[in-house]
Design a protein around this motif. Structure first.
Motif, PDB file in Angstrom:
ATOM      1  N   ARG A  66       4.148 -99.410  38.859  1.00  7.48           N
ATOM      2  CA  ARG A  66       4.757-100.299  39.842  1.00  7.48           C
ATOM      3  C   ARG A  66       5.359 -99.467  40.955  1.00  7.48           C
ATOM      4  O   ARG A  66       6.092 -98.512  40.705  1.00  7.48           O
ATOM      5  CB  ARG A  66       5.854-101.138  39.179  1.00  7.48           C
ATOM      6  N   TRP A  67       5.075 -99.842  42.172  1.00  3.62           N
ATOM      7  CA  TRP A  67       5.614 -99.076  43.297  1.00  3.62           C
ATOM      8  C   TRP A  67       5.641 -99.940  44.535  1.00  3.62           C
ATOM      9  O   TRP A  67       4.923-100.934  44.625  1.00  3.62           O
ATOM     10  CB  TRP A  67       4.757 -97.829  43.550  1.00  3.62           C
ATOM     11  N   LEU A 105      11.602 -90.699  47.105  1.00  2.00           N
ATOM     12  CA  LEU A 105      12.387 -89.988  46.097  1.00  2.00           C
ATOM     13  C   LEU A 105      12.170 -88.491  46.250  1.00  2.00           C
ATOM     14  O   LEU A 105      11.104 -87.975  45.947  1.00  2.00           O
ATOM     15  CB  LEU A 105      11.992 -90.432  44.685  1.00  2.00           C
ATOM     16  N   ALA A 160      11.261 -96.406  34.196  1.00  3.90           N
ATOM     17  CA  ALA A 160      11.226 -96.596  35.654  1.00  3.90           C
ATOM     18  C   ALA A 160      11.390 -95.257  36.372  1.00  3.90           C
ATOM     19  O   ALA A 160      10.677 -94.964  37.336  1.00  3.90           O
ATOM     20  CB  ALA A 160      12.320 -97.578  36.087  1.00  3.90           C
ATOM     21  N   GLY A 161      12.323 -94.431  35.882  1.00 10.46           N
ATOM     22  CA  GLY A 161      12.556 -93.145  36.518  1.00 10.46           C
ATOM     23  C   GLY A 161      11.354 -92.231  36.384  1.00 10.46           C
ATOM     24  O   GLY A 161      10.968 -91.538  37.328  1.00 10.46           O
ATOM     25  N   GLN A 191       8.191 -93.099  36.019  1.00  8.72           N
ATOM     26  CA  GLN A 191       7.143 -93.563  36.931  1.00  8.72           C
ATOM     27  C   GLN A 191       7.480 -93.193  38.360  1.00  8.72           C
ATOM     28  O   GLN A 191       6.613 -92.763  39.122  1.00  8.72           O
ATOM     29  CB  GLN A 191       7.019 -95.086  36.841  1.00  8.72           C
ATOM     30  N   ALA A 192       8.741 -93.385  38.730  1.00 10.04           N
ATOM     31  CA  ALA A 192       9.139 -93.111  40.116  1.00 10.04           C
ATOM     32  C   ALA A 192       8.830 -91.660  40.477  1.00 10.04           C
ATOM     33  O   ALA A 192       8.273 -91.377  41.538  1.00 10.04           O
ATOM     34  CB  ALA A 192      10.625 -93.405  40.307  1.00 10.04           C
TER      35      ALA A 192
END
Lengths: 455, 389
Positions: free
Chosen positions: B173-174, B180, B203-204, B206-207
């Protein structure tokens, strides 16, 4: 009450302040009985002013398009005024959150979200905060029915959910101009504001309420106005009761209907569920929801007994950290934790200010006062802690603090962990705060930690 | 001092969670099981299908739409005409790469709530499950049923939740505006802090992985052309690589009033998104199907305020080189009073899930039984509308 002052500050407020001060649930609830000092101290404008500014901007735009001499300068001045207006609203909302009545502020945010409005055009954005102050805030510690009426009758709501345009087809104006009904507000009042979508209302109830609502209108000069010439004649049946009659339509019939809908058990349950979902857990304990609904019924729709019921129920304190702070809360909590004055944003260059506020909130998934629809912001933690949303929070945490505080005012990250997170801090977060390469990075890591982003 | 130990502990704890894997290893770029691409666009707010694709040949249409139908539309054949705001995708129609399914719907009826309607559309379930109860979406269940998919196979793009891709199967997901940049030490410490909180860890992780992967790309491509274009541009970038499925949403369809002014904005976003996908995908467009669908349609009649209220039957758009286009598929129910649903809405004549199901069968060769049991549980697919070449 079975909560430590710190936990109460986290769940019902914006967390402890920089020095670790937290006032406890009892004091936070009691403050609702007193005057709303923070609203007066940090005003956010009123609807008439927002409307006048929007019109001035539109006029300036027209003049500019028409090539009027000097219009370019006037348009730039109007645009600057709009930006300053929004900068001021955001800073004042954050200042209220950092001040002495955090539960009142959380409630103001919650109920304004429950009764979401959006501007029909971007230049009316300042009207959102004005609406919340006028329609929502006076009733935070009062009766829900009064808040419902104030919200449903406010020009921002009438504009947003198209009620201002809805005309009874058989009203004087409807017959003369061939205009008709718009069922948008009626549907959302039942689905979102009161009964909830799971309640047993029908399309016929929506139509009945839409017919009854005709006549709700406003003017720029007077604000709300009931316009009998647009009201559909005859009685309208809503949830089994007929409101009004063959005589002239009356505002009282609409207010009676709203009073009745507010008093229904489905409304009690829906509101109990919403409060529990917002303050306690994405999927709240049914015992807690029942307890809140019962307090609502027993109190005849008064809200303070519902908050007292929330504070006294063990489930409220049983799952600390179950909720994720929404982005605007995250910002408010960060200002509070850093001891940074939100009014200091005014001293930044315009681009930096926008980057740390409006652009940051949008990147975190919560553009300021601009949710997608009338159901307001999502509650589920997973809707906020997405890869991109979390990236934006980390980015803000790592870059904003040095711009918001003088170097001399920089907190020691190890002290910040103890003051703001205290016993809730994980070993990993304590360790990270002390192991960062610079103190600013350490501060940023505390703000980026899961504990700081949860409540 | 932080050591490699944290990574190793992370790897052990993450186990089989595909979504969490990027935290500890770069995304493994396994070959995806197919070459075909599917893009699903959720149109939030209920698109007025019969204003977008106008049944001008229907004798009741002009009477139901006294002001909305007054404006000229672009004729597609002797029955259908396209809203002028959709002119940018007219060349696709002419090239046989654009089709429509009017009068489709989910099984959702009568209460006409956007939020329940969207929940059901994305869950792809029947009415046996209350709207909002579903925890996963049909695209995710499809991924879960196919061996060999990786997180990189599917991308949910943009800020909103996209239930359609949520679920057990790993997806990325983005949102194209996300940034970042971290010092190596801060990054390490953040991974350490997030290790025991699965929501933040996934989430982190993936980010950080995505931020690395897209670094240096023209990440604000299409900025200024409206909110949908950067999403489509990002989707095209990823679909040219290992990604096979992308989903995003376009809002702005809830045209209760002044529809003649409001709807063109949303239609323009949709048209630009489709054109951006085609241009961005280049040769891959040949193997791509784009499905744009909405929670329900709107009232057949204009309301009293130059708009339309919540209805039932809506219209699906299908575009792409993999689409057998230049056609309007399905049965048109007609707009005569007796033919309307509840006397007010376009009568649905097909389930929107069946259209999507047949498209997936055509694209990916999915077994019919799998679609009817797992992807859209309980659905009878009916006969093939032949949407995919």
């Amino acid at each position: 009450m079975s909560a430590s002052p710190r936990l109460a500050a986290v769940r019902l407020g914006f967390g402890p302040s920089r020095g670790g001060e937290a006032e406890g649930a009892e004091a936070m609830l009691a403050a609702l009985a007193g005057p709303d000092v923070d609203a007066a101290r940090w005003p956010v404008g009123d609807f008439a002013t927002a409307l006048a500014n929007a019109r001035a901007h539109r006029e300036a735009q027209r003049a500019h398009r028409a090539g009027t001499e000097g219009a370019g300068e006037a348009l730039r001045a109007a645009q600057r005024a709009r930006r300053e207006e929004m900068d001021g609203i955001l800073a004042h909302r954050l200042a209220r959150a950092a001040a002495g009545q955090p539960f009142r502020e959380r409630l103001a945010w919650f109920w304004a979200d429950h009764f979401t409005v959006r501007p029909r055009e971007p230049r009316m954005r300042a009207g959102v905060a004005a609406y919340a102050d006028a329609a929502i805030r006076p009733h935070l510690g009062g009766r829900f029915a009064d808040m419902l009426k104030a919200a449903a009758l406010h020009p921002m709501m009438l504009l947003y959910l198209d009620q201002a345009e809805s005309v009874g087809p058989n009203s004087r104006q409807g017959l003369r101009r061939g205009r008709g009904l718009n069922e948008n507000l009626a549907r959302e009042v039942l689905e979102l504001h009161t009964l909830g979508v799971e309640a047993g209302y029908t399309q016929a109830d929506v139509r009945g309420l839409a017919r009854l609502f005709t006549g709700l209108s406003f003017t720029a000069e007077t604000g709300f106005r009931f316009a009998p010439g647009r009201a559909e004649p005859g009685g309208d049946k809503v949830l089994g009761r007929v409101y009004g009659s063959g005589r002239e339509a009356r505002l009282e019939d609409i207010l009676d209907a709203l009073e009745d809908i507010a008093a229904r058990p489905e409304t009690a349950r829906h509101l109990g569920w919403k409060l529990a979902t917002h303050f306690v857990a994405d999927t709240p304990d049914t015992g807690l929801v029942d307890h809140l609904a019962e307090a609502y019924r027993a109190g005849g729709g008064a809200l303070r007994p519902v908050y007292a019921a929330l504070a006294e129920h063990p489930a409220t304190w049983a799952s600390p950290g179950a909720k994720v702070r929404q982005p605007l809360e995250f910002l408010a909590c960060a200002f509070r934790a850093l001891g940074a004055d939100p009014l200091g944003l005014a001293g930044l260059r315009a681009r930096d200010r926008a980057r740390l506020t409006f652009a940051a909130l949008a990147a975190m998934g919560q553009p300021f006062e601009d949710p997608t629809g009338p159901d307001g912001w999502p509650e589920a933690a997973g809707r906020w802690i997405t890869p991109h949303g979390l990236a934006a929070r980390i980015d803000w945490a790592m870059t904003a603090p040095p711009r918001l505080l003088e170097a001399a005012a920089r907190p020691d990250p190890r002290a910040l962990v103890e003051a703001v997170l205290g016993p809730e801090a994980s070993e990993a977060t304590r360790m990270a705060a002390g192991a960062a390469e610079t103190e600013w990075e350490g501060v940023g890591l505390v703000l980026a930690s899961p504990e700081f982003n949860r409540r | 001092m932080l050591t490699r130990r944290f990574f190793l502990r992370g790897a052990a704890a993450v186990g089989c969670s595909a979504a969490a894997a990027p935290l500890v290893t770069p995304v493994t770029l396994l070959a995806a099981p197919w070459e075909q691409r599917l893009v699903v666009i959720i149109l939030r707010g209920a698109m007025d299908g019969i204003d977008a694709l106008r049944p001008l040949g229907d004798p009741a249409y002009a009477g139901l739409r006294p002001t909305l139908a007054a404006e000229a539309a672009t004729g597609l054949d002797n029955f259908w005409a396209l809203h002028p705001a959709l002119d940018p995708i007219l060349p696709l129609w002419q090239a046989g790469e654009l089709a429509f399914a009017p009068a489709v719907s989910t099984p959702y009826r009568d209460k006409r709530s956007h939020f329940d309607g969207q929940a059901l559309l994305e869950a792809g379930t029947g009415t046996d499950l209350a709207p909002g109860q579903a925890r996963d979406g049909w695209l995710n269940r499809m991924l879960g049923a196919i061996p060999g998919t990786t997180a990189e196979t599917a991308y949910a793009i943009g800020q909103d939740g996209l239930l359609v891709l949520a679920g057990q199967a790993g997806v990325l997901r983005w949102s194209p505006e996300a940034r970042l940049t971290l010092s190596p030490q801060s990054r390490l410490l953040i991974e350490h802090m997030y290790h025991d909180d699965v929501l933040f860890r996934d989430a982190g992780g993936q980010a950080m992985t995505i931020a690395d992967a897209v670094a240096g790309e023209d990440d604000m491509a299409g900025a200024g052309a409206g909110p949908a274009v950067p999403l489509a541009a990002f989707a095209a970038e990823r679909l040219k690589e290992e990604t096979r499925i992308a989903a995003f949403s376009i809002a702005g369809w809830d045209t209760h009033r002044d529809q003649a002014r409001v709807l063109p904005r949303a239609l323009t976003q949709l048209a630009r998104a489709i054109v951006t996908l085609r241009d961005g995908l280049g040769p891959v467009w040949e193997r791509t199907a784009v499905l744009a669908m909405t929670e329900f349609g709107r009232t057949a009649r204009e309301n009293g305020t130059g708009g339309t209220d919540h209805g039932t039957g809506g219209t699906l758009f299908a575009a792409g080189g993999a689409i057998r286009g230049g056609r309007v598929i399905g049965r048109w129910p007609g707009l005569a009073e007796a033919d309307l649903y509840a006397g007010r809405d376009v009568m649905p004549t097909a389930d929107v899930r069946a259209v999507a199901g047949w498209a997936m069968r055509g694209l990916f060769g999915l077994d019919r039984g799998l679609i009817e049991a797992t992807v859209f549980p309980g659905l009878d697919l009916g006969s093939d509308p032949g949407l995919v070449a």
